[in-house]
Design a protein around this motif. Structure first.
Motif, PDB file in Angstrom:
ATOM      1  N   VAL A 207     -17.883 -13.947  -8.526  1.00  0.00           N
ATOM      2  CA  VAL A 207     -17.482 -15.323  -8.274  1.00  0.00           C
ATOM      3  C   VAL A 207     -18.729 -16.066  -7.795  1.00  0.00           C
ATOM      4  N   VAL A 208     -18.892 -17.294  -8.228  1.00  0.00           N
ATOM      5  CA  VAL A 208     -19.994 -18.120  -7.760  1.00  0.00           C
ATOM      6  C   VAL A 208     -19.434 -19.119  -6.754  1.00  0.00           C
ATOM      7  N   LEU A 209     -20.021 -19.137  -5.557  1.00  0.00           N
ATOM      8  CA  LEU A 209     -19.540 -20.046  -4.510  1.00  0.00           C
ATOM      9  C   LEU A 209     -19.718 -21.492  -4.947  1.00  0.00           C
ATOM     10  N   THR A 210     -18.687 -22.292  -4.728  1.00  0.00           N
ATOM     11  CA  THR A 210     -18.720 -23.700  -5.116  1.00  0.00           C
ATOM     12  C   THR A 210     -19.267 -24.600  -4.011  1.00  0.00           C
ATOM     13  N   ARG A 211     -19.507 -24.015  -2.841  1.00  0.00           N
ATOM     14  CA  ARG A 211     -20.111 -24.745  -1.720  1.00  0.00           C
ATOM     15  C   ARG A 211     -20.641 -23.727  -0.727  1.00  0.00           C
ATOM     16  N   GLU A 212     -21.454 -24.195   0.212  1.00  0.00           N
ATOM     17  CA  GLU A 212     -21.956 -23.340   1.279  1.00  0.00           C
ATOM     18  C   GLU A 212     -20.770 -22.844   2.104  1.00  0.00           C
ATOM     19  N   VAL A 213     -20.840 -21.595   2.559  1.00  0.00           N
ATOM     20  CA  VAL A 213     -19.715 -20.992   3.270  1.00  0.00           C
ATOM     21  C   VAL A 213     -20.198 -20.335   4.560  1.00  0.00           C
ATOM     22  N   ASP A 214     -19.477 -20.624   5.653  1.00  0.00           N
ATOM     23  CA  ASP A 214     -19.702 -19.893   6.901  1.00  0.00           C
ATOM     24  C   ASP A 214     -19.108 -18.504   6.726  1.00  0.00           C
TER      25      ASP A 214
ATOM     26  N   LEU B  91      -7.510  -8.895   2.583  1.00  0.00           N
ATOM     27  CA  LEU B  91      -6.435  -8.409   3.433  1.00  0.00           C
ATOM     28  C   LEU B  91      -6.349  -9.241   4.704  1.00  0.00           C
ATOM     29  N   GLY B  92      -5.125  -9.480   5.173  1.00  0.00           N
ATOM     30  CA  GLY B  92      -4.935 -10.169   6.439  1.00  0.00           C
ATOM     31  C   GLY B  92      -5.381 -11.616   6.443  1.00  0.00           C
ATOM     32  N   GLY B  93      -5.543 -12.206   5.254  1.00  0.00           N
ATOM     33  CA  GLY B  93      -5.940 -13.602   5.163  1.00  0.00           C
ATOM     34  C   GLY B  93      -7.440 -13.799   5.024  1.00  0.00           C
ATOM     35  N   THR B  94      -8.234 -12.779   5.342  1.00  0.00           N
ATOM     36  CA  THR B  94      -9.687 -12.892   5.201  1.00  0.00           C
ATOM     37  C   THR B  94     -10.134 -12.143   3.949  1.00  0.00           C
ATOM     38  N   VAL B  95     -11.364 -12.426   3.549  1.00  0.00           N
ATOM     39  CA  VAL B  95     -11.924 -11.781   2.360  1.00  0.00           C
ATOM     40  C   VAL B  95     -13.279 -11.192   2.733  1.00  0.00           C
ATOM     41  N   THR B  96     -13.525  -9.975   2.278  1.00  0.00           N
ATOM     42  CA  THR B  96     -14.828  -9.338   2.445  1.00  0.00           C
ATOM     43  C   THR B  96     -15.537  -9.403   1.106  1.00  0.00           C
ATOM     44  N   VAL B  97     -16.777  -9.902   1.122  1.00  0.00           N
ATOM     45  CA  VAL B  97     -17.550 -10.016  -0.115  1.00  0.00           C
ATOM     46  C   VAL B  97     -18.912  -9.359   0.070  1.00  0.00           C
TER      47      VAL B  97
ATOM     48  N   TYR C 278     -19.993  -9.437   3.936  1.00  0.00           N
ATOM     49  CA  TYR C 278     -19.693 -10.646   4.696  1.00  0.00           C
ATOM     50  C   TYR C 278     -18.189 -10.866   4.726  1.00  0.00           C
ATOM     51  N   ARG C 279     -17.703 -11.318   5.877  1.00  0.00           N
ATOM     52  CA  ARG C 279     -16.287 -11.668   6.029  1.00  0.00           C
ATOM     53  C   ARG C 279     -16.176 -13.176   5.945  1.00  0.00           C
ATOM     54  N   ILE C 280     -15.246 -13.632   5.111  1.00  0.00           N
ATOM     55  CA  ILE C 280     -15.011 -15.065   4.934  1.00  0.00           C
ATOM     56  C   ILE C 280     -13.598 -15.372   5.430  1.00  0.00           C
ATOM     57  N   GLU C 281     -13.506 -16.380   6.282  1.00  0.00           N
ATOM     58  CA  GLU C 281     -12.237 -16.768   6.897  1.00  0.00           C
ATOM     59  C   GLU C 281     -11.364 -17.548   5.909  1.00  0.00           C
ATOM     60  N   PRO C 282     -10.053 -17.584   6.156  1.00  0.00           N
ATOM     61  CA  PRO C 282      -9.120 -18.242   5.233  1.00  0.00           C
ATOM     62  C   PRO C 282      -9.459 -19.693   4.893  1.00  0.00           C
ATOM     63  N   GLU C 283      -9.969 -20.457   5.856  1.00  0.00           N
ATOM     64  CA  GLU C 283     -10.243 -21.870   5.587  1.00  0.00           C
ATOM     65  C   GLU C 283     -11.386 -22.082   4.598  1.00  0.00           C
ATOM     66  N   ASN C 284     -12.115 -21.024   4.256  1.00  0.00           N
ATOM     67  CA  ASN C 284     -13.221 -21.138   3.299  1.00  0.00           C
ATOM     68  C   ASN C 284     -12.926 -20.494   1.947  1.00  0.00           C
ATOM     69  N   LEU C 285     -11.708 -20.044   1.734  1.00  0.00           N
ATOM     70  CA  LEU C 285     -11.383 -19.339   0.495  1.00  0.00           C
ATOM     71  C   LEU C 285     -11.465 -20.225  -0.741  1.00  0.00           C
ATOM     72  N   ASP C 286     -11.327 -21.530  -0.558  1.00  0.00           N
ATOM     73  CA  ASP C 286     -11.431 -22.433  -1.702  1.00  0.00           C
ATOM     74  C   ASP C 286     -12.797 -22.334  -2.371  1.00  0.00           C
TER      75      ASP C 286
ATOM     76  N   LEU D 247     -14.356 -19.768  -2.990  1.00  0.00           N
ATOM     77  CA  LEU D 247     -14.298 -18.597  -3.864  1.00  0.00           C
ATOM     78  C   LEU D 247     -13.335 -18.818  -5.031  1.00  0.00           C
ATOM     79  N   GLY D 248     -12.738 -20.009  -5.088  1.00  0.00           N
ATOM     80  CA  GLY D 248     -11.743 -20.276  -6.119  1.00  0.00           C
ATOM     81  C   GLY D 248     -10.384 -19.702  -5.783  1.00  0.00           C
ATOM     82  N   LEU D 249     -10.173 -19.355  -4.501  1.00  0.00           N
ATOM     83  CA  LEU D 249      -8.896 -18.796  -4.058  1.00  0.00           C
ATOM     84  C   LEU D 249      -8.119 -19.856  -3.289  1.00  0.00           C
ATOM     85  N   ASP D 250      -6.813 -19.711  -3.267  1.00  0.00           N
ATOM     86  CA  ASP D 250      -5.971 -20.628  -2.518  1.00  0.00           C
ATOM     87  C   ASP D 250      -6.088 -20.352  -1.023  1.00  0.00           C
TER      88      ASP D 250
END
Length: 185
Positions: free
Chosen positions: A9-16, A40-46, A54-62, A64-67
């Motif tokens: 996946v290519v990030l569409t914006r900078e992500v914390d 899992l648990g609302g977070t994503v490991t990439v 890296y762990r990405i929090e739910p508010e940044n999933l967009d 990654l193209g995720l809801d």
């Protein structure tokens, strides 16, 4: 989720993000190619094309193209459960970002105490949590995750999470289901 089946996946914006296992904050630049290792648990490991986890929090999933997950509706069966059962259910939604098993099944939660918090009938939750390795920097990240999830429960006024290392964690503390899932039999 297996990384073998996960497309890049290519990030569409900078992500914390949080660097695993150090627990330090970082930013992954816009346009970085990542592979989703675990959701899992609302977070994503990439992992990125340059390596590292890296762990990405739910508010940044967009990015990654995720809801971004919406708040779950209150289910009738949940409402019938005791507060202690619902607290344990919330704890089961917390995951070590490197291990696809929740912290309860891993045996990382040593104690969960609920005490009255005030006249409004709400409770204070006190959780004692350990880590699979004392040097793991993810303790504060997991503690914040637990605190946020527990404080979403209307009956919880506050949640305090203490990371402890006595007794030291070992694989025998995992549930049988966790050992089976991780192939320890």
């Amino acid at each position: 989720m297996s990384s073998a089946n996960s497309p890049d996946v290519v990030l569409t914006r900078e992500v914390d993000a949080v660097v695993i296992p150090h627990g330090s904050a970082t930013r992954i630049p816009n346009g970085t190619k990542v592979k989703i290792m675990q959701k899992l648990g609302g977070t994503v490991t990439v992992t990125t094309e340059h390596g590292g986890l890296y762990r990405i929090e739910p508010e940044n999933l967009d990015a990654l193209g995720l809801d971004v997950p919406a708040a779950a509706p209150v289910d009738e069966n949940e409402a019938a459960k005791s507060l202690e059962e619902r607290v344990w259910d919330q704890l089961r939604t917390c995951f070590d970002p490197e291990i696809p098993v929740n912290i309860v099944e891993l045996g990382l939660v040593y104690s969960c105490q609920l005490t009255p918090s005030g006249e409004d009938g709400r409770q204070a939750a006190a959780i004692q949590l350990t880590l699979t390795a004392p040097g793991c920097g993810m303790g504060d990240v997991l503690a914040q995750d637990i605190q946020k999830k527990l404080e979403r429960l209307p009956e919880i006024a506050s949640a305090k999470v203490e990371v402890v290392f006595d007794p030291p964690w070992n694989q025998s503390m995992m549930s049988e289901a966790a050992r089976l899932q991780l192939g320890f039999y």
